[in-house]
Design a protein around this motif. Sequence first.
Motif, PDB file in Angstrom:
ATOM      1  N   GLY A 148     -12.253  24.027  19.175  1.00 16.59           N
ATOM      2  CA  GLY A 148     -12.018  22.723  18.766  1.00 16.59           C
ATOM      3  C   GLY A 148     -10.851  22.582  17.611  1.00 16.59           C
ATOM      4  N   GLU A 149     -11.073  23.345  16.995  1.00 16.84           N
ATOM      5  CA  GLU A 149     -10.523  23.424  15.660  1.00 16.84           C
ATOM      6  C   GLU A 149      -9.671  24.095  15.878  1.00 16.84           C
ATOM      7  OE1 GLU A 149     -13.177  25.555  12.600  1.00 16.84           O
ATOM      8  OE2 GLU A 149     -13.103  25.959  13.799  1.00 16.84           O
ATOM      9  N   VAL A 150      -9.179  24.777  16.717  1.00 18.24           N
ATOM     10  CA  VAL A 150      -7.335  25.489  16.914  1.00 18.24           C
ATOM     11  C   VAL A 150      -6.725  24.285  18.190  1.00 18.24           C
ATOM     12  CG1 VAL A 150      -6.024  27.167  16.839  1.00 18.24           C
ATOM     13  CG2 VAL A 150      -7.211  27.308  15.738  1.00 18.24           C
ATOM     14  N   ARG A 151      -5.491  24.520  18.497  1.00 20.37           N
ATOM     15  CA  ARG A 151      -5.053  23.829  19.449  1.00 20.37           C
ATOM     16  C   ARG A 151      -3.685  25.119  19.653  1.00 20.37           C
ATOM     17  NH1 ARG A 151      -5.975  18.363  20.414  1.00 20.37           N
ATOM     18  NH2 ARG A 151      -7.561  17.802  19.074  1.00 20.37           N
ATOM     19  N   LYS A 152      -4.384  25.992  20.925  1.00 18.48           N
ATOM     20  CA  LYS A 152      -2.847  26.407  20.697  1.00 18.48           C
ATOM     21  C   LYS A 152      -1.980  26.673  21.805  1.00 18.48           C
ATOM     22  CE  LYS A 152      -2.218  31.490  21.158  1.00 18.48           C
ATOM     23  NZ  LYS A 152      -2.667  33.097  22.292  1.00 18.48           N
ATOM     24  N   LEU A 153      -1.020  26.575  21.436  1.00 20.69           N
ATOM     25  CA  LEU A 153       0.058  25.789  22.096  1.00 20.69           C
ATOM     26  C   LEU A 153       0.785  27.061  22.898  1.00 20.69           C
ATOM     27  CD1 LEU A 153      -0.349  23.121  20.846  1.00 20.69           C
ATOM     28  CD2 LEU A 153       1.337  22.406  20.830  1.00 20.69           C
ATOM     29  N   GLY A 154       0.964  28.160  22.264  1.00 24.83           N
ATOM     30  CA  GLY A 154       2.186  28.796  22.238  1.00 24.83           C
ATOM     31  C   GLY A 154       3.383  28.821  22.330  1.00 24.83           C
ATOM     32  N   TYR A 155       4.326  29.660  23.048  1.00 25.77           N
ATOM     33  CA  TYR A 155       6.213  28.763  22.966  1.00 25.77           C
ATOM     34  C   TYR A 155       6.696  27.673  23.215  1.00 25.77           C
ATOM     35  CZ  TYR A 155      11.144  29.172  23.341  1.00 25.77           C
ATOM     36  OH  TYR A 155      12.184  28.446  23.309  1.00 25.77           O
TER      37      TYR A 155
END
Length: 380
Positions: A261-268
């Motif tokens: 939960g530390e990183v939220r990966k949104l992509g492009y």
Amino acid sequence: MHVILSVQSIHPPLTGIGRYAYELARRLPGVPEIEELRLMQGPRFVQDLDSLLAPPSALQKLKRWIPFKPLLRRVYHARRNASAAQVVSGLAAQYLLHEPSYILRPYDGPTVSTIHDLSHIHYPEYHPADRVEYLNRELPRTLEQATHLITVSEFVRQEMITLLSLAPERITAVHNGVDERFVPMSPEQTLSARQTHKLDDADYLLVVATLEPRKNLARLLQAYAGLPEAVRRRHPLALVGARGWRDDGLNEQISRMVKTGEVRKLGYVDDRDLPALYAGAYAFAYPSVYEGFGLPVLEAMACGIPVLTSNCSSLPEVLGDTGLSVDPLDVDAMRDGLRRLLEDDEFRAFSAQAGARRAQGFGWNKCVAETVAVYRKVAP
């Protein structure tokens, strides 16, 4: 004044150089001195600029992801240049040609090339090998052919003079700009974009960068992981950026931190949402090892967001004294900088206000006006 502008670099996802070329193509027709602007993609002229941003076909996607062997790349470019030479035959007496992305095609008339950085010289290990081979082979011809050269920062201009022994009078620094949509916004104005990307519950630390080694994301994640757990819980790291190259180890690192939960990966992220994601952020980090300009830093500043970036290459030229600058190779310094960025309220208020004021001096209309001034020097 009659101009041919190459638009080969304009395609989705629209990142650094593509954005620069797109803004030139969009704004140059509004300049009174530009009597005619012709947009050239490969060996053909195109009429509809926005058609270049249409989703790529399956064949186009395949062509972008299949690595070129050096010999195949040479054959491909030789055939494309030969076809383009036929298209522009007879135009040299009237038109100047501007290539916004490094490598000029053969052309008998006046030419301008924009050089964004020399990272392939400093950090060849950060690039695909075929790209380094291509630039090492083709850039010397461009530097000899160009009537005038544009760099996107004074830092790169000085590198061109000192490293490549080019005459200073042949090179003009023209800063990139920031779109008028990047402005401070209220929480209500950013809510829709934050909800779309599941960030409406977080005071997130934003990062906008292609996933490739030069952006230094592995060290950033290491520095972020060194922050106290309570800080990371309050301020998850929201990572916006398309896949790049040599990113397998980085993706493993990101995946582990996504699970916690530390990183939220949104992509492009679609261009429509990006200004609101900047403006809705708690802070912004961009510790790149090397940049010719660093447009995401300017976009964050324009949105009134406190910024941490690197103390090297062109980035101090953009940031000025409005944010935090750290050694991008020093993880401990980066960790300490992130903690101040997230917890020092007095500094945060200063950085937000000073950055927004400084960003007002960088605009795409100013970039276009200064580019036209270069055209004026070389136009037939």
